[in-house]
Design an enzyme around this catalytic site. Sequence first.
Site, PDB file in Angstrom:
ATOM      1  N   GLU A  37       1.127  -1.287   0.288  1.00  0.00           N
ATOM      2  CA  GLU A  37       0.183  -0.518  -0.326  1.00  0.00           C
ATOM      3  C   GLU A  37       0.862   1.024   0.345  1.00  0.00           C
ATOM      4  OE1 GLU A  37      -3.047   0.917  -0.550  1.00  0.00           O
ATOM      5  OE2 GLU A  37      -3.553  -2.247  -0.625  1.00  0.00           O
ATOM      6  N   TYR A  52      -6.389   6.860   4.739  1.00  0.00           N
ATOM      7  CA  TYR A  52      -6.270   5.875   3.477  1.00  0.00           C
ATOM      8  C   TYR A  52      -5.351   5.071   3.815  1.00  0.00           C
ATOM      9  CZ  TYR A  52      -4.950   3.537  -0.432  1.00  0.00           C
ATOM     10  OH  TYR A  52      -4.798   1.973  -1.371  1.00  0.00           O
ATOM     11  N   THR A  82       1.849   5.918  -7.452  1.00  0.00           N
ATOM     12  CA  THR A  82       2.717   5.312  -8.898  1.00  0.00           C
ATOM     13  C   THR A  82       2.482   4.241  -9.219  1.00  0.00           C
ATOM     14  OG1 THR A  82       4.885   5.258  -6.402  1.00  0.00           O
ATOM     15  CG2 THR A  82       5.429   4.230  -8.022  1.00  0.00           C
ATOM     16  N   ASP A 133      -8.860   6.822  -2.024  1.00  0.00           N
ATOM     17  CA  ASP A 133      -8.082   7.540  -2.523  1.00  0.00           C
ATOM     18  C   ASP A 133      -8.043   7.781  -4.013  1.00  0.00           C
ATOM     19  OD1 ASP A 133      -8.094   6.035  -5.054  1.00  0.00           O
ATOM     20  OD2 ASP A 133      -5.971   4.701  -4.761  1.00  0.00           O
TER      21      ASP A 133
END
Length: 341
Positions: free
Chosen positions: A59, A142, A65, A160
């Site tokens: 995560e 998150y 990314t 997200d």
Amino acid sequence: MLLWTRRDCFPMTHQIEVVVGSAEKQAWFRRSLLAWYERHRRDLPWRGERDPYRVWVSEVMLQQTRVAAVIEYYRKFLQQFPDVRSLAAARLPKVLAAWSGLGYYRRARMMHAAAREIVKARRGVFPQTAEDWHALPGIGRYTSAAIASIALGEPVAVVDGNVERVLERLQGRPLSGAEAWQAAGSLLSKKRPGDFNQAMMELGATVCLPRQPNCGECPVRAGCATRGVLPASQQVARRKAEIAYGLNCRNGSVLLVRRPANASLMAGMWELPELSREAVAAHGNGSLSLRHSITVTDYSVRVVREAAPANAGGQWVARKRLETLPLTGLTRKILRAAKII
Ligand code: SF4
């Protein structure tokens, strides 16, 4: 009176209310999404993982990314640091070296600090709730929710960038942060929170794409108020910039400089010496050109061989040591392009 859309299925009143609609509509949404996820999810190394440490690593690496970039780093990082104790015991430069090229190095520093806290203050026992994960260094709302839902089965939703975009399109309007979290929580499958959260992220990453959502393939299109790009959504303006570096090699070593320990970005990491415009002009065109993007800036990079300014300082580093140093991502890219590593 019910309004029907041009295309099919749900009355318009259902379409604009699926996010905050009746229990029946929300149950349909969960069923459709989870059935699609079971058939179409990508086969990734962290899929099906329930170990909190491994979920945590994946995560954190996945934040801002691309999945394709993370896969190899994830495997290598776990080979080097297979559990929280090995990560806590490692020296920070070694952790940064393993992270080198993945960017956003604060993530690695914070993971290292949190691993030490878990080992020292919690005797190696992982937090058991999202709230407790949130209390560790660098673990935001998150990440804590993602770890707790995927590894521990706690019914907490995640938001997200991908999930936010899906929710806004479903709802047909931009949502504030609080609204997005509330909407995600109301749709969440309490029985399968980890799968549901991953399904929402997968939908955003593979179907409900930022520029061209593939609505024809979308399992929840019947409940979507937008079916396309929201008119109000705007792309973040990207900036262009130029930068130049000197690439100096001598007796099997390369000249590198270390960024200050108190630098706001990439503190303590190693890079090639940067060149001024005058130095570039004095040495003619770069012997190597490449492009590199960091956050919202696209750099045109020139690399000039044997052109470090005399006062650049720095240190000659043997080529065989380069892989063990925390290099900036751009430096690693240049050294690879120049076939030095
Ligand atoms: S129908 Fe299109 S815009 Fe709506 S959620 Fe699905 S992919 Fe996204």
